[in-house]
Design an enzyme around this catalytic site. Structure first.
Site, PDB file in Angstrom:
ATOM      1  N   LEU A   1      11.089 -20.439  -4.251  1.00  0.00           N
ATOM      2  CA  LEU A   1      10.463 -19.712  -4.463  1.00  0.00           C
ATOM      3  C   LEU A   1       8.949 -19.619  -4.983  1.00  0.00           C
ATOM      4  O   LEU A   1       9.222 -19.743  -6.188  1.00  0.00           O
ATOM      5  CB  LEU A   1      11.264 -17.713  -4.225  1.00  0.00           C
TER       6      LEU A   1
ATOM      7  N   ASP B   1       0.904  -0.827  -0.429  1.00  0.00           N
ATOM      8  CA  ASP B   1       0.131   0.102   0.012  1.00  0.00           C
ATOM      9  C   ASP B   1       0.774   0.769  -0.041  1.00  0.00           C
ATOM     10  O   ASP B   1       2.006   1.153   0.910  1.00  0.00           O
ATOM     11  CB  ASP B   1      -0.499  -0.402   1.373  1.00  0.00           C
TER      12      ASP B   1
ATOM     13  N   HIS C   1       2.775   3.251  -8.736  1.00  0.00           N
ATOM     14  CA  HIS C   1       2.523   2.225  -8.802  1.00  0.00           C
ATOM     15  C   HIS C   1       4.361   1.308 -10.184  1.00  0.00           C
ATOM     16  O   HIS C   1       4.181   0.136 -10.000  1.00  0.00           O
ATOM     17  CB  HIS C   1       0.917   1.370  -9.781  1.00  0.00           C
TER      18      HIS C   1
HETATM   19  C1  FPP Z   1      -1.614   0.318  -3.173  1.00  0.00           C
HETATM   20  O1  FPP Z   1      -1.363   1.367  -3.444  1.00  0.00           O
HETATM   21  C2  FPP Z   1      -1.103  -0.644  -4.377  1.00  0.00           C
HETATM   22  C3  FPP Z   1      -1.857  -1.399  -6.045  1.00  0.00           C
HETATM   23  C4  FPP Z   1      -3.268  -1.483  -5.756  1.00  0.00           C
HETATM   24  C5  FPP Z   1      -1.271  -2.000  -6.967  1.00  0.00           C
HETATM   25  C6  FPP Z   1      -0.353  -2.866  -6.448  1.00  0.00           C
HETATM   26  C7  FPP Z   1       0.648  -2.826  -7.951  1.00  0.00           C
HETATM   27  C8  FPP Z   1       1.584  -2.585  -7.954  1.00  0.00           C
HETATM   28  C9  FPP Z   1       3.094  -2.527  -6.805  1.00  0.00           C
HETATM   29  C10 FPP Z   1       2.283  -2.705  -9.388  1.00  0.00           C
HETATM   30  C11 FPP Z   1       3.503  -3.845  -9.580  1.00  0.00           C
HETATM   31  C12 FPP Z   1       2.967  -5.403  -9.109  1.00  0.00           C
HETATM   32  C13 FPP Z   1       2.829  -6.855  -9.849  1.00  0.00           C
HETATM   33  C14 FPP Z   1       2.686  -7.953  -9.462  1.00  0.00           C
HETATM   34  C15 FPP Z   1       4.036  -6.227 -11.049  1.00  0.00           C
HETATM   35  P1  FPP Z   1      -2.554   2.421  -3.252  1.00  0.00           P
HETATM   36  O2  FPP Z   1      -2.677   2.444  -4.867  1.00  0.00           O
HETATM   37  O3  FPP Z   1      -3.637   1.831  -2.802  1.00  0.00           O
HETATM   38  O4  FPP Z   1      -1.721   4.049  -2.724  1.00  0.00           O
HETATM   39  P2  FPP Z   1      -3.176   4.724  -1.579  1.00  0.00           P
HETATM   40  O5  FPP Z   1      -3.405   3.956  -0.397  1.00  0.00           O
HETATM   41  O6  FPP Z   1      -1.027   6.043  -1.440  1.00  0.00           O
HETATM   42  O7  FPP Z   1      -3.831   5.223  -2.529  1.00  0.00           O
END
Ligand code: FPP
Length: 245
Positions: free
Chosen positions: A129, A18, A35
């Protein structure tokens, strides 16, 4: 071959990644920028698990609720997943990582779900893994899905409804073939489980850090493991019983 974990090291680590959006906002950039930056932290986490001999890493990449985000963000995430599959799978495979996508894959565009299935197939014999990527996943979905599979087995006459107990139902949940979840980490400062791995979390240790996901590095994960190593896991027993072994 998987590296052997030291004592006090979790065998199965799950992470709610997050904070990507806030990380981007701090830099006056769009959420998708965060992201993209988060992808680097995913590499850090994989390297970390390989180095520490952790058997399974489960990452929450896209929840069943994330479809509610603005369509532009959802499509940017899908694009990112596709590109990441193209770019990262060779290296993960070379490092002996077995990739598994967990969740309801049928909701994705056919091109994306086909590539996810191909990556799983290609890496299925790897043992260094288990990297589980939860996409269109929800803990309640996992439990409901397991119940449906068990009901189908009852309908086929394989066993009776009376035979359904925790052990049997567990066998139908995602990741049942992997070590039990030991450590659940959430980055980004929120203290919530957000419908991730509800069944599997029963005896997991929880660790929350304010670090935003794109800033997570080996040192940050080492801190989480140091904290975990200090926990006493009692599984319902008393501290005295645990001490006696
Ligand atoms: C949450 O942060 C994150 C996500 C919903 C997306 C996670 C995706 C990645 C880390 C990209 C790469 C992943 C792979 C497996 C290739 P948020 O957008 O909710 O952040 P915020 O709480 O600050 O708004």
């Amino acid at each position: 071959m998987a590296a052997r974990p030291e004592a006090g090291v979790p065998r199965h680590l799950a992470i709610v990644m997050d904070g990507n959006g806030r990380w981007a906002k701090q830099r006056l950039r769009p959420r998708t920028f965060g992201h993209h930056a988060g992808q680097k932290a995913v590499r850090e986490a994989v390297e970390f698990c390989l180095r520490r001999g952790i058997a399974s890493l489960t990452l929450f990449a896209f929840s069943s609720e994330n479809w509610r985000r603005p369509p532009t963000e959802v499509s940017a995430l899908m694009e990112l997943f596709l590109k990441a599959l193209d770019k990262e799978v060779d290296e993960l495979h070379g490092n002996g990582v077995r990739i598994r996508f967990v969740g309801d894959l049928d909701a994705f565009a056919p091109e994306l779900s086909a590539r996810m299935r191909a990556a799983m197939e290609r890496t299925s014999a790897n043992t260094a893994l288990n990297m589980n990527v939860a996409v269109n996943y929800g803990g309640r979905w996992d439990i409901a899905h397991a119940a449906r599979l068990a009901a189908e087995a009852v309908a086929r006459g394989e066993f009776s409804a009376d035979d359904i107990d925790e052990t049997r139902l567990h066998g139908y949940t995602c990741l049942a073939d992997q070590p039990p979840l030991d450590l659940f980490i959430r980055t980004g400062g929120e203290r919530r489980v957000s419908n991730f791995l509800l069944w599997q979390i029963a005896y997991a240790e929880l660790y929350f850090t304010d670090t935003l996901w794109p800033d997570v590095d080996q040192a940050c994960l080492d801190e989480a493991l140091d904290d975990y190593a200090r926990r006493e896991r009692r599984y319902g027993r008393t501290g005295e019983q645990v001490a006696k072994g």
